[in-house]
Design a protein around this motif. Structure first.
Motif, mmCIF file in Angstrom:
data_model
loop_
_atom_site.group_PDB
_atom_site.id
_atom_site.type_symbol
_atom_site.label_atom_id
_atom_site.label_comp_id
_atom_site.label_asym_id
_atom_site.label_seq_id
_atom_site.Cartn_x
_atom_site.Cartn_y
_atom_site.Cartn_z
ATOM 1 N N ILE A 36 0.847 -1.199 0.000
ATOM 2 C CA ILE A 36 0.000 0.000 0.000
ATOM 3 C C ILE A 36 0.874 1.237 0.000
ATOM 4 C CG2 ILE A 36 -1.783 1.282 1.250
ATOM 5 C CD1 ILE A 36 -2.853 -1.348 0.246
ATOM 6 N N SER A 37 1.854 1.252 0.873
ATOM 7 C CA SER A 37 2.751 2.405 0.992
ATOM 8 C C SER A 37 3.468 2.696 -0.322
ATOM 9 C CB SER A 37 3.772 2.142 2.103
ATOM 10 O OG SER A 37 4.699 3.178 2.179
ATOM 11 N N HIS A 38 3.968 1.657 -0.976
ATOM 12 C CA HIS A 38 4.709 1.845 -2.227
ATOM 13 C C HIS A 38 3.808 2.344 -3.353
ATOM 14 C CE1 HIS A 38 8.072 -1.143 -0.857
ATOM 15 N NE2 HIS A 38 8.064 -0.011 -0.177
ATOM 16 N N ILE A 39 2.568 1.888 -3.385
ATOM 17 C CA ILE A 39 1.644 2.355 -4.424
ATOM 18 C C ILE A 39 1.224 3.793 -4.151
ATOM 19 C CG2 ILE A 39 -0.675 2.040 -5.376
ATOM 20 C CD1 ILE A 39 -0.140 -1.003 -5.148
ATOM 21 N N LEU A 40 0.923 4.104 -2.872
ATOM 22 C CA LEU A 40 0.518 5.473 -2.533
ATOM 23 C C LEU A 40 1.638 6.482 -2.782
ATOM 24 C CD1 LEU A 40 -1.544 4.908 0.744
ATOM 25 C CD2 LEU A 40 -2.408 5.493 -1.542
ATOM 26 N N SER A 41 2.885 6.060 -2.600
ATOM 27 C CA SER A 41 4.010 6.968 -2.816
ATOM 28 C C SER A 41 4.409 7.064 -4.289
ATOM 29 C CB SER A 41 5.226 6.511 -2.000
ATOM 30 O OG SER A 41 5.751 5.300 -2.532
ATOM 31 N N GLY A 42 3.866 6.170 -5.126
ATOM 32 C CA GLY A 42 4.207 6.174 -6.546
ATOM 33 C C GLY A 42 5.422 5.336 -6.874
ATOM 34 N N ARG A 43 5.991 4.678 -5.879
ATOM 35 C CA ARG A 43 7.176 3.846 -6.111
ATOM 36 C C ARG A 43 6.847 2.642 -6.987
ATOM 37 N NH1 ARG A 43 10.667 0.547 -1.573
ATOM 38 N NH2 ARG A 43 11.939 -0.572 -3.068
ATOM 39 N N ASN A 44 5.689 2.014 -6.728
ATOM 40 C CA ASN A 44 5.272 0.840 -7.495
ATOM 41 C C ASN A 44 3.935 1.096 -8.168
ATOM 42 O OD1 ASN A 44 7.502 -0.432 -6.436
ATOM 43 N ND2 ASN A 44 6.354 -1.811 -5.107
ATOM 44 N N LYS A 45 3.703 0.376 -9.249
ATOM 45 C CA LYS A 45 2.395 0.385 -9.902
ATOM 46 C C LYS A 45 1.610 -0.804 -9.383
ATOM 47 C CE LYS A 45 3.721 2.692 -14.147
ATOM 48 N NZ LYS A 45 3.668 2.668 -15.599
ATOM 49 N N PRO A 46 0.296 -0.697 -9.353
ATOM 50 C CA PRO A 46 -0.495 -1.826 -8.853
ATOM 51 C C PRO A 46 -0.499 -2.985 -9.844
ATOM 52 C CG PRO A 46 -1.928 -0.122 -9.722
ATOM 53 C CD PRO A 46 -0.535 0.440 -9.747
ATOM 54 N N SER A 47 -0.448 -4.181 -9.296
ATOM 55 C CA SER A 47 -0.547 -5.375 -10.144
ATOM 56 C C SER A 47 -2.021 -5.703 -10.360
ATOM 57 C CB SER A 47 0.147 -6.560 -9.462
ATOM 58 O OG SER A 47 -0.569 -6.929 -8.291
ATOM 59 N N LEU A 48 -2.284 -6.560 -11.319
ATOM 60 C CA LEU A 48 -3.654 -7.013 -11.557
ATOM 61 C C LEU A 48 -4.198 -7.721 -10.318
ATOM 62 C CD1 LEU A 48 -6.119 -7.468 -13.331
ATOM 63 C CD2 LEU A 48 -4.986 -9.512 -14.236
ATOM 64 N N ASP A 49 -3.358 -8.520 -9.684
ATOM 65 C CA ASP A 49 -3.760 -9.228 -8.469
ATOM 66 C C ASP A 49 -4.152 -8.234 -7.370
ATOM 67 O OD1 ASP A 49 -4.067 -11.618 -6.851
ATOM 68 O OD2 ASP A 49 -2.250 -10.969 -5.799
ATOM 69 N N PHE A 50 -3.401 -7.165 -7.222
ATOM 70 C CA PHE A 50 -3.694 -6.136 -6.223
ATOM 71 C C PHE A 50 -5.055 -5.493 -6.500
ATOM 72 C CE2 PHE A 50 -3.547 -1.774 -4.672
ATOM 73 C CZ PHE A 50 -3.076 -1.934 -3.376
ATOM 74 N N VAL A 51 -5.299 -5.130 -7.749
ATOM 75 C CA VAL A 51 -6.571 -4.504 -8.138
ATOM 76 C C VAL A 51 -7.724 -5.465 -7.887
ATOM 77 C CG1 VAL A 51 -7.905 -3.637 -10.101
ATOM 78 C CG2 VAL A 51 -5.521 -2.935 -9.810
#
Length: 127
Positions: A36-51
């Motif tokens: 969550i932290s990495h996606i909110l900070s823009g470090r990572n993009k969400p994976s299909l599994d995450f979505v």
């Protein structure tokens, strides 16, 4: 292509809407807090599994709204009573369960039957 910062903003809206912490949200969808932290900070993009985990845990979230901002959140079909309240954590198993067979007589007419599920949902039947 998903815009990471826009997705992060929509994800934050979902977290805020349910009045959850990032840790609580991560636990509910079954991912690590760092995801969550990495996606909110823009470090990572969400994976299909995450979505898909978000959509499974929060049916009020529309796929197209989450991915590209088109659509509504919460869905217009969602009734307020259907949105889970994270502030309520009812533990039914700790209550004394009455013997309802003593309270039902053969002369009584049933008005409504309500079945409560452990996940907080319920169904109501009117005979």
């Amino acid at each position: 292509m998903i815009n990471s910062s826009d997705f992060a903003n929509r994800l934050q809206k979902v977290i805020d809407f349910y009045d959850e912490t990032a840790s609580g949200f991560a636990e509910k969808i079954g991912v690590q807090r760092s995801s969550i932290s990495h996606i909110l900070s823009g470090r990572n993009k969400p994976s299909l599994d995450f979505v898909m985990k978000i959509l499974h845990s929060y049916p009020e979230v529309e796929l197209y709204w989450l991915l590209n901002g088109r659509g509504n959140f919460p869905t217009t079909e969602t009734k307020i009573s259907e949105i889970p309240n994270p502030q309520l954590d009812l533990k039914v198993e700790n209550l004394n369960k009455p013997d309802i067979s003593k309270s039902i007589s053969n002369n009584s007419e049933i008005e409504k039957i309500v079945i409560f599920y452990k996940d907080g949902t319920f169904k109501s039947y009117n005979p």
